[in-house]
Design a protein around this motif. Structure first.
Motif, PDB file in Angstrom:
ATOM      1  N   MET A 181      -5.847  22.210 -12.615  1.00 32.84           N
ATOM      2  CA  MET A 181      -4.888  21.306 -13.240  1.00 32.84           C
ATOM      3  C   MET A 181      -3.555  21.236 -12.500  1.00 32.84           C
ATOM      4  N   SER A 182      -3.491  21.804 -11.313  1.00 28.35           N
ATOM      5  CA  SER A 182      -2.239  21.737 -10.548  1.00 28.35           C
ATOM      6  C   SER A 182      -2.538  21.912  -9.069  1.00 28.35           C
ATOM      7  N   THR A 183      -1.556  21.545  -8.272  1.00 27.90           N
ATOM      8  CA  THR A 183      -1.615  21.712  -6.824  1.00 27.90           C
ATOM      9  C   THR A 183      -0.376  22.463  -6.374  1.00 27.90           C
ATOM     10  N   GLU A 184      -0.552  23.469  -5.522  1.00 27.54           N
ATOM     11  CA  GLU A 184       0.611  24.199  -5.019  1.00 27.54           C
ATOM     12  C   GLU A 184       1.331  23.389  -3.934  1.00 27.54           C
ATOM     13  N   PHE A 185       2.650  23.446  -3.983  1.00 27.29           N
ATOM     14  CA  PHE A 185       3.468  22.741  -2.996  1.00 27.29           C
ATOM     15  C   PHE A 185       4.142  23.764  -2.093  1.00 27.29           C
ATOM     16  N   THR A 186       3.647  23.830  -0.875  1.00 27.64           N
ATOM     17  CA  THR A 186       4.094  24.816   0.097  1.00 27.64           C
ATOM     18  C   THR A 186       4.453  24.107   1.400  1.00 27.64           C
ATOM     19  N   PRO A 187       5.059  24.817   2.346  1.00 30.11           N
ATOM     20  CA  PRO A 187       5.353  24.176   3.644  1.00 30.11           C
ATOM     21  C   PRO A 187       4.110  23.604   4.314  1.00 30.11           C
ATOM     22  N   GLU A 188       2.962  24.241   4.129  1.00 31.59           N
ATOM     23  CA  GLU A 188       1.743  23.739   4.758  1.00 31.59           C
ATOM     24  C   GLU A 188       1.189  22.518   4.024  1.00 31.59           C
ATOM     25  N   SER A 189       1.181  22.552   2.702  1.00 30.80           N
ATOM     26  CA  SER A 189       0.606  21.421   1.966  1.00 30.80           C
ATOM     27  C   SER A 189       1.500  20.184   2.037  1.00 30.80           C
TER      28      SER A 189
END
Length: 527
Positions: A315-323
């Protein structure tokens, strides 16, 4: 430059940046008061002595809801402090039933951009006082409606922003929803394009309506008449130019309200920093239950999954420098001044060395998912905007998350390069139609900060929760709290000679861990 970068990374990873362990001091001036004092989630009902005892980095006691307390939907909650990364637990949590009222709220900030000086606007900002739900005053004819709210905030470089967001974000959501209450209640009619106006079925400019006497005109004739060409009669009004009106559903209004609430919360943190000490920044993961649907909003690297009939629904997506590499690189390309002439927006497999100038090396730009070769020049010797892999990836050698709240004063170490322009406060909102499924007592939504997911996969979390709940009495309301405690215990592990260890002697989580386990069957009952 390289020395500064190494120092910045070490400082941020070690939690020793200014204000790294304080709930109020650090980034602000020492004489600035706190907006809210540091504390653990209010629903835990901890005394000051209990809060102090919980900050034991050696024993790392797991805090859970007391048996005498209940959260909406019998929600389970557990948390544990880090193993020494920061003096305080920088996670925060909130769980409430909130009323969005039909009448304007005196504490609501404007929902559109305002040029009013911040000092004049401050009195209209939510302060969290006098906003608790009074069930005795609610009935079927109440001037508004209820929504259930769960939230986790993972602070960094101090707990100040997480504390403020945990106290106020739900009220920003209520503020945004109150403007569309009547529209949401009328599920049989589509949202009006202009609020307060009924759809005009006789409007000849809308595609699909009867265009009146001009309906037989060709498109060419329509354009000539509208342009006032020499051959068109002056006494005849220009024929209409038809257009399609985009269809907007009610679900999109709720999503927009949550997105705007995050934006307003971030703006309020920036304004409060002028008069209060609000340290650092935080990620934010929220769940709103409204009109039979769950709205899961994530800005950061926390995560939510639904476990339903042994199936896992992310139900979510992580927001990171790579994504978010391409978004960040595009910003650096379009506005190179943000890089301070010390960083390059291009990505390379490793740091470029001066002896490699003139040679061809693999690189990747914002337009690319793959890799290609380019001839290295002097500009490529600058430090990459995004550097590192996995949990070690950093933006401007400083921060490992790319969305969240706060961080308005965060700079690259020993420089005047601000990092905030690269960070977004906008969440991704995913919707789960709760009423489309019949949920059992073991079907749950699990929310956790990254301290949980760093060491346990979605599958491992699902197995732990499902196994625990299957051995509990389905009628025991405390089962979800005990399941949350068991899950946190599995992620923290046991302290051994070589640190905290979990199953198969893997390294346990040394980070703060906070977990909600929300039983979905209660949503079916309320829908």
């Amino acid at each position: 430059m390289l020395t500064r970068v190494k120092s910045a990374v070490a400082g941020f990873m070690g939690g020793i940046m200014a204000g790294g362990g304080s709930g109020g001091g650090g980034n602000g001036a020492p004489e600035m008061p706190l907006k809210f004092p540091y504390m653990r989630p209010q629903f835990l009902g901890l005394s000051p002595d209990e809060i102090e005892c919980s900050a034991d980095h050696i024993a790392r006691p797991i805090l859970i809801l007391k048996e005498t307390r209940r959260l909406p939907w019998a929600t389970g909650y557990a948390e544990v402090i880090n193993a020494g990364k920061s003096a305080l637990n920088e996670d925060q949590a909130c769980c409430e039933v909130v009323v969005a009222r039909r009448r304007p709220m005196s504490y609501c900030p404007p929902s559109t951009p305002s040029r009013t000086p911040s000092a004049k606007r401050r009195n209209s900002l939510p302060n969290g006082e006098g906003l608790r739900l009074d069930y005795s005053k609610l009935g079927e004819d109440t001037e508004g409606f209820l929504f259930h709210y769960w939230a986790l905030f993972d602070g960094h470089a101090g707990s100040g922003a997480a504390v403020v967001a945990s106290r106020l974000l739900q009220h920003h959501i209520a503020c945004q929803l109150q403007a569309v209450i009547d529209v949401l209640r009328d599920a049989s009619s589509p949202p009006p394009t202009v609020l307060g106006e009924e759809p005009d079925s006789n409007n000849p400019y809308l595609q699909g309506t009867t265009p009146g006497p001009h309906r037989a005109l060709t498109r060419a004739a329509s354009l000539r008449g509208a342009a006032g060409t020499p051959g068109s009669p002056s006494s005849t009004p220009p024929p209409p130019r038809f257009f399609n009106e985009k269809k907007i559903d009610h679900e999109s209004l709720v999503i927009g309200a949550i997105e705007n609430a995050f934006k307003e919360m971030d703006a309020q943190i920036e304004k409060e920093k002028q008069v209060y000490s609000v340290t650092g920044g935080c990620t934010a993961l929220t769940v709103v239950y409204l009109l039979g649907k769950l709205y899961v909003a994530n800005a950061g690297d926390s995560r939510a999954i639904i476990i339903r009939n042994n199936e896992i629904v992310p139900m979510s997506t992580e927001f990171t420098p790579e994504s978010e590499r391409q978004r960040l690189q595009f910003l650096g390309f379009m506005q190179p001044h943000l890089l301070g002439n010390e960083f390059t927006h291009l990505e390379f497999p490793r740091r470029v060395q001066r002896k490699e100038v003139g040679k061809k090396m693999l690189y990747r730009d914002f337009t690319m998912n793959g890799w290609a070769y380019k001839t290295v020049d002097d500009e490529d010797l600058k430090f990459p905007l995004i550097y590192g892999e996995g949990k070690k990836a950093r933006v401007l050698a400083t921060i490992g998350v790319t969305r969240g709240l706060g961080d308005h004063d965060l700079k690259v170490h020993d420089s005047n390069i601000y990092i905030k322009p690269f960070l977004s406060c906008c969440p991704e909102v995913k919707v789960y139609h709760l009423t489309r499924y019949e949920h059992g007592a073991d079907d749950v939504l699990v929310m956790g900060t990254d301290g949980l997911w760093d060491v346990l996969s979605n599958q491992e979390v699902a197995e732990v929760v499902t196994t625990f709940l299957s051995n509990c009495d389905p009628d025991d309301l405390y089962r979800y709290t005990m399941a949350a405690q068991d899950l946190v215990m599995r992620a923290r592990g046991v302290l051994r000679d070589r640190g905290w260890r979990i199953t198969n002697e893997r390294l346990g989580s040394g980070d703060d861990i906070s977990v909600f386990i929300i039983p979905l069957t209660y949503g079916n009952r309320q829908a």
